[in-house]
Design a protein around this motif. Structure first.
Motif, short mmCIF file in Angstrom:
data_model
loop_
_atom_site.label_atom_id
_atom_site.label_comp_id
_atom_site.label_asym_id
_atom_site.label_seq_id
_atom_site.Cartn_x
_atom_site.Cartn_y
_atom_site.Cartn_z
N THR A 42 97.54 54.89 119.66
CA THR A 42 96.09 55.01 119.60
C THR A 42 95.44 53.64 119.70
N ASP A 43 94.45 53.54 120.57
CA ASP A 43 93.71 52.30 120.77
C ASP A 43 92.87 51.99 119.54
N ILE A 44 92.78 50.71 119.19
CA ILE A 44 91.99 50.31 118.03
C ILE A 44 90.53 50.72 118.20
N ASP A 45 90.05 50.75 119.46
CA ASP A 45 88.66 51.17 119.70
C ASP A 45 88.42 52.60 119.25
N TYR A 46 89.44 53.45 119.37
CA TYR A 46 89.27 54.84 118.96
C TYR A 46 89.06 54.93 117.45
N LEU A 47 89.73 54.07 116.70
CA LEU A 47 89.52 54.04 115.25
C LEU A 47 88.10 53.59 114.93
N VAL A 48 87.58 52.66 115.74
CA VAL A 48 86.19 52.23 115.56
C VAL A 48 85.25 53.40 115.84
N PHE A 49 85.50 54.13 116.93
CA PHE A 49 84.64 55.28 117.29
C PHE A 49 84.64 56.32 116.17
N THR A 50 85.82 56.69 115.70
CA THR A 50 85.92 57.77 114.72
C THR A 50 85.37 57.33 113.36
N ARG A 54 82.22 59.06 111.36
CA ARG A 54 82.28 59.43 109.95
C ARG A 54 81.12 58.80 109.17
N PHE A 55 80.84 57.52 109.44
CA PHE A 55 79.72 56.86 108.77
C PHE A 55 78.39 57.51 109.16
N THR A 56 78.26 57.91 110.43
CA THR A 56 77.00 58.48 110.93
C THR A 56 76.62 59.73 110.17
N PHE A 57 77.61 60.57 109.88
CA PHE A 57 77.32 61.86 109.26
C PHE A 57 77.65 61.88 107.77
N ALA A 58 77.80 60.69 107.18
CA ALA A 58 78.11 60.63 105.75
C ALA A 58 76.90 61.00 104.89
N SER A 59 75.70 60.65 105.38
CA SER A 59 74.49 60.98 104.66
C SER A 59 73.33 60.98 105.64
N ALA A 60 72.17 61.40 105.18
CA ALA A 60 71.01 61.49 106.07
C ALA A 60 70.56 60.13 106.57
N LEU A 79 78.93 62.45 119.75
CA LEU A 79 79.88 63.28 120.50
C LEU A 79 81.18 63.49 119.73
N LEU A 80 81.53 62.51 118.91
CA LEU A 80 82.82 62.56 118.21
C LEU A 80 82.69 63.12 116.80
N TYR A 81 81.62 63.84 116.54
CA TYR A 81 81.45 64.44 115.21
C TYR A 81 82.65 65.30 114.78
N PRO A 82 83.26 66.12 115.66
CA PRO A 82 84.41 66.92 115.23
C PRO A 82 85.58 66.09 114.68
N THR A 83 85.66 64.80 115.03
CA THR A 83 86.76 63.97 114.51
C THR A 83 86.61 63.72 113.01
N THR A 84 85.44 64.04 112.45
CA THR A 84 85.25 63.84 111.01
C THR A 84 85.83 65.00 110.20
N GLN A 86 88.80 67.60 108.89
CA GLN A 86 90.15 67.32 108.42
C GLN A 86 91.20 67.79 109.42
N GLY A 87 92.30 67.02 109.50
CA GLY A 87 93.44 67.44 110.31
C GLY A 87 93.66 66.57 111.53
N THR A 88 94.93 66.46 111.93
CA THR A 88 95.30 65.67 113.10
C THR A 88 94.68 66.22 114.37
N PHE A 89 94.59 67.54 114.44
CA PHE A 89 94.03 68.16 115.64
C PHE A 89 92.60 67.68 115.89
N TRP A 90 91.79 67.72 114.84
CA TRP A 90 90.39 67.32 115.00
C TRP A 90 90.26 65.82 115.19
N PHE A 91 91.15 65.06 114.58
CA PHE A 91 91.11 63.61 114.79
C PHE A 91 91.34 63.27 116.26
#
Length: 434
Positions: A42-50, A54-60, A79-84, A86-91
């Motif tokens: 996994t590219d380090i950029d993908y960890l940044v994206f995900t 997660r931070f975007t949808f943590a609170s209003a 676009l990557l909201y589903p990665t937040t 749980q589970g490897t599939f959604w990540f």
């Protein structure tokens, strides 16, 4: 075996099935490598994206820019909201999305090849599209979690819309593309220059002008003729789209949006994983910041933009728009102060459109030499970078710097071939193709 392979890549369904299987296999392999190897797939950029998602949808009141080094539009985090979930599939959702974007870009390549400008039969169009769809480098970068496949879709859709003369759609895609990743703005001059009255299906009659007209009147007439309804529509729609998206994001996220998405790129000094000859200079600048008012990271754009937004469009846009956009992108990436492997996809998506009439295919020796040198100098750089980052050896000078120069010179040579192909296109050839 060769005939079976030709059969697979000559028909849309088997081609896209094969391209899908390739990406699914690489996604599954990536999961295994991440779980079993210290060297992660996994590219380090993908960890940044995900993380940003997660931070975007943590609170209003949360923001993707809470995640350090997130330098992208909030649209990507959305676009990557589903990665937040749980589970490897959604990540892995984002990787699957980027891989699917590869496939959509391939479909658009086929549409362009079959369109009114090239008119290629479907079997031949599929064979050239396979250069993108079955390219292991393209599949690897997307399944590692790089978002460049989305850019491939936007840029190829933009080209298709322009060639199909769908001006409003082209303006929307251009505005969205520049908002999503700044570099597609380089295509605007080429598209505008290409969109003359003849390309738009209208004829201008200049034969009836009186010979006694003074030169200033003729120049004024040319300026007036340049300002066509299609050009005005493209400019207005793209500008409104770009400014509208930016206004929405600024309203939500404030100054951090502008700073990280746009302003950061003017002064960025990223030196890791950077093939550019500016690499060592940026490394030294990061270690010993300069107080000079004029810094190299701010003026490195001059040769890059001169080539990609002025000289190349003027030379080639009216001759061959797809090849001109390839040359623009190749020049932009080659002369960029930051050049990573992901950026290669920006121009690779145009290769199926350029290669059919290129000197690289007309002369197999030239084509193989260009490919071999491009791969070899890239491999030389990677070997030096491996010694530096994994073995702890100081290879900055001469090793890494010399490898960067070698790769840069090879890319300049290849760019010269592409521009030379543009310059050799005669008006007769263009009319035959059209």
């Amino acid at each position: 075996m060769a005939s079976q392979l030709a059969s697979v890549i000559s028909r849309p369904l088997p081609l896209f099935v094969a391209a899908t299987i390739l990406r699914v296999a690489m996604l599954l392999y990536g999961l295994w490598q991440d779980a079993n190897s210290p060297l992660k797939y996994t590219d380090i950029d993908y960890l940044v994206f995900t993380d940003a998602a997660r931070f975007t949808f943590a609170s209003a009141s949360a923001s993707p820019y809470t995640r350090e080094t997130y330098r992208y539009t909030p649209l990507l985090a959305w676009l990557l909201y589903p990665t937040t979930w749980q589970g490897t599939f959604w990540f892995s959702f984002g990787k699957a999305l980027f891989a699917a974007a590869d496939l959509l870009a391939g479909y658009l390549i086929i549409l362009v090849l079959q369109g009114p400008q090239i008119r290629m039969p479907v079997d031949r169009a599929c064979r050239y599209a396979s250069i993108w769809l079955l390219n292991p480098m393209v599949a690897t970068i997307s399944t590692r979690g790089s978002s460049e496949g989305l850019l491939g879709v936007l840029v190829m859709a933009l080209l298709w819309a322009v060639l199909e003369k769908r001006i409003v759609l082209a303006g929307l895609l251009l505005g969205l593309g520049v908002h999503f990743k700044i570099y597609p703005f380089i295509y605007a001059p080429a598209i505008v220059w290409w969109m003359d009255a003849e390309q738009m299906g209208r004829r201008t009659d200049t034969k009836g002008r009186k010979q006694k007209e003074i030169q200033s009147i003729r120049v004024l007439d040319e300026i007036v003729a340049f300002v066509t309804p299609e050009r005005i529509t493209l400019a207005l729609v793209s500008l409104v789209t770009f400014l509208g998206l930016n206004l929405i994001m600024y309203t939500i996220y404030g100054m951090p949006f502008l700073s990280h998405t746009f302003l950061h790129h003017v002064t960025r000094i990223d030196h890791r994983h950077n093939f550019s000859p500016y690499n060592i200079l940026l490394y030294l600048t990061s270690a010993y910041p300069s107080s000079a008012p004029l810094k190299i990271e701010s003026v490195a754009f001059i040769p890059q933009l001169l080539l990609s937004t002025a000289l190349i469009p003027l030379v080639g846009a009216k001759r061959d728009l797809p090849t001109t956009m390839l040359a623009q992108t190749f020049a932009f990436v080659t002369f960029n102060k930051v050049c990573t492997s992901q950026y290669f996809l920006w121009y690779m998506v145009f290769l199926p459109l350029y290669l059919p009439n290129s000197s690289l295919l007309r002369s197999p020796r030239l084509g193989l030499s260009a490919l071999a040198l491009w791969v070899a100098t890239q491999g030389l750089w990677l070997q030096q970078a491996y010694n530096l980052e994994f073995l702890g050896l100081s290879t900055f000078v001469p090793g890494l710097w010399a490898a960067s120069l070698a790769f840069f010179l090879v890319n300049c040579w290849i760019l010269g071939i592409i521009v030379g192909d543009l310059g050799s296109r005669t008006e007769l050839e263009i009319k035959k193709q059209n």
